[in-house]
Scaffold this motif. Structure first.
Motif, PDB file in Angstrom:
ATOM      1  N   ASN A   1      -0.214  19.671 -26.137  1.00  0.00           N
ATOM      2  CA  ASN A   1      -0.981  20.884 -25.845  1.00  0.00           C
ATOM      3  C   ASN A   1      -2.247  20.587 -25.043  1.00  0.00           C
ATOM      4  O   ASN A   1      -2.724  21.440 -24.288  1.00  0.00           O
ATOM      5  CB  ASN A   1      -1.351  21.592 -27.149  1.00  0.00           C
ATOM      6  N   ASN A   2      -2.775  19.377 -25.209  1.00  0.00           N
ATOM      7  CA  ASN A   2      -4.021  19.014 -24.530  1.00  0.00           C
ATOM      8  C   ASN A   2      -3.810  18.630 -23.067  1.00  0.00           C
ATOM      9  O   ASN A   2      -4.673  18.892 -22.218  1.00  0.00           O
ATOM     10  CB  ASN A   2      -4.689  17.829 -25.237  1.00  0.00           C
ATOM     11  N   ILE A   3      -2.683  18.017 -22.774  1.00  0.00           N
ATOM     12  CA  ILE A   3      -2.482  17.382 -21.467  1.00  0.00           C
ATOM     13  C   ILE A   3      -2.194  18.417 -20.380  1.00  0.00           C
ATOM     14  O   ILE A   3      -1.358  19.307 -20.546  1.00  0.00           O
ATOM     15  CB  ILE A   3      -1.336  16.356 -21.543  1.00  0.00           C
ATOM     16  N   ALA A   4      -2.900  18.249 -19.251  1.00  0.00           N
ATOM     17  CA  ALA A   4      -2.690  19.104 -18.086  1.00  0.00           C
ATOM     18  C   ALA A   4      -3.019  18.306 -16.829  1.00  0.00           C
ATOM     19  O   ALA A   4      -4.094  17.714 -16.735  1.00  0.00           O
ATOM     20  CB  ALA A   4      -3.568  20.351 -18.164  1.00  0.00           C
ATOM     21  N   ASN A   5      -2.085  18.253 -15.900  1.00  0.00           N
ATOM     22  CA  ASN A   5      -2.272  17.529 -14.641  1.00  0.00           C
ATOM     23  C   ASN A   5      -2.782  16.104 -14.857  1.00  0.00           C
ATOM     24  O   ASN A   5      -3.806  15.702 -14.283  1.00  0.00           O
ATOM     25  CB  ASN A   5      -3.239  18.290 -13.720  1.00  0.00           C
TER      26      ASN A   5
END
Length: 298
Positions: free
Chosen positions: A172-176
Motif C-alpha cells: 500500500n505504501n509503494i508508488a513509483n
C-alpha cells in the motif's frame, strides 16, 4: 571551565573566589547533567520500544516478539514520539551540560530530527521497496545465542504474527519505486525466505518444545513465507511506468547528510575538499610519473 582549572594551580585565593562565585552554576550543571542522564536512559528505552527491529539488531532483545506494521498509524506514532522527545529536550540548557552529555544531546536531537524528516519529507517508504525486508532480523533470532533456543523460537513465533500485515502495508505504501531498489528488494527477500523453512526446521529439530507448539510455529512460518513470496511476486509484476530516479537530488541529499553524518562540514564543503585532494593527488602522480618515465620507459 579550563581557565578556571588553570587558575586553581596559579592563585589559590582567586581559585577560592571563583569557586564561590560559580557554586550556584556548578550545582545547576550537576543538576542538569543528572536530569539529562535520567532523560537519556528513558529515551533510549523508548527508542527501542518504538523500533523493535532496530533494537534487536543492536543486541537489545526486550522487544523481540514485536513487529511493527509500517502503515499510517506507525508513521503517526513516529511523529508523535519524535515531537514529544524534541519538546523534552528543550528543558535542558545545552551549554550547561558536560561535554559527554552535550554530545549525547546533539546526537539525540539529530536522530529525532531525522525521524521527522524521514517521515514527512524523505518518504523512502514509498519509493524504496528494499526497506521492507524482515528475513534478516528473523535469521538473527535463530542464529544468535543471546538467549535459549526455546525463548528465541517463542519470540520468533510471536513476531511472525504480523508478517502478512507488514507486507500488505508495504504494498500500500509503494508508488513509483526506483528500479534499482525494486530489484534489490526482490533479491533480498527471495534469498532470505528460506529462514522460515529450512533454517527454522533445523532449529525446531533440536529445540525442547512440545510437538503441538512446534506445529503452531511451522503453521505460522508457512503464512510468513507465503507473505514474503507474495511480496516478491507483487514487485515482479508491478507496473512501474514512471519509476523514481535513485538519485536523491541536492535538497534531499544535503539534508540527509546533515542529519546522518556527524561532521563539522557541509556536504558542499566535503565535496570541494574531495575535489581539491583529487587535484593534489593528480599533480603528485604527474610529478612522480615524470621522474620515473625515463627510468622505466627509456
Amino acid at each position: 571551565m579550563r581557565s578556571q582549572y588553570r587558575a586553581l594551580f596559579v592563585l589559590s585565593i582567586i581559585a577560592a573566589v571563583l569557586h564561590s562565585c560559580n557554586k550556584p552554576q556548578d550545582q545547576k550543571q550537576i543538576s542538569q547533567d543528572d536530569q539529562f542522564s535520567t532523560f537519556r536512559e528513558s529515551f533510549i528505552e523508548a527508542l527501542w520500544k518504538q523500533y523493535p527491529l532496530w533494537a534487536s539488531s543492536v543486541g537489545y532483545h526486550n522487544y523481540d516478539s514485536i513487529l511493527t506494521i509500517p502503515d499510517d498509524n506507525s508513521r503517526k506514532s513516529e511523529i508523535a514520539f519524535a515531537s514529544a522527545y524534541l519538546d523534552s529536550l528543550k528543558s535542558f540548557d545545552e551549554q550547561t551540560l558536560s561535554d559527554n552529555n552535550r554530545t549525547d544531546y546533539l546526537m539525540i536531537r539529530d536522530q529525532l530530527d531525522w525521524i521527522l524528516w524521514s517521515v514527512k519529507d524523505y518518504h523512502s517508504y514509498t519509493w524504496d521497496p528494499s526497506v521492507y525486508n524482515i528475513t534478516g532480523p528473523f535469521a538473527e533470532m535463530l542464529n544468535n545465542n543471546y538467549d535459549s533456543l526455546e525463548t528465541r523460537l517463542r519470540n520468533f513465533y510471536l513476531r511472525m504474527k504480523n508478517i502478512p500485515a507488514y507486507y500488505e502495508a508495504a504494498k500500500n505504501n509503494i508508488a513509483n519505486p526506483t528500479v534499482e531498489h525494486t530489484q534489490l528488494a526482490i533479491e533480498q527477500n527471495s534469498g532470505g525466505v528460506s529462514i522460515f523453512d529450512d533454517d527454522l526446521k533445523k532449529a525446531l529439530d533440536t529445540a525442547k518444545l512440545a510437538d503441538r507448539e512446534k506445529e503452531e510455529i511451522v503453521t505460522r512460518a508457512k503464512s510468513a513465507a507465503d507473505a514474503v513470496k507474495g511480496y516478491v511476486d507483487w514487485l515482479r509484476k508491478l507496473e512501474n511506468k514512471t519509476p523514481r530516479s535513485f538519485r536523491l537530488g541536492e535538497p534531499l541529499y544535503s539534508k540527509k547528510f546533515d542529519l546522518e553524518i556527524q561532521s563539522g562540514y557541509s556536504v558542499d564543503q566535503v565535496y570541494n575538499k574531495a575535489l581539491a585532494h583529487k587535484k593534489y593527488l593528480h599533480q603528485k602522480m604527474a610529478a612522480l610519473a615524470t621522474d620515473l618515465w625515463t627510468k622505466y620507459m627509456g
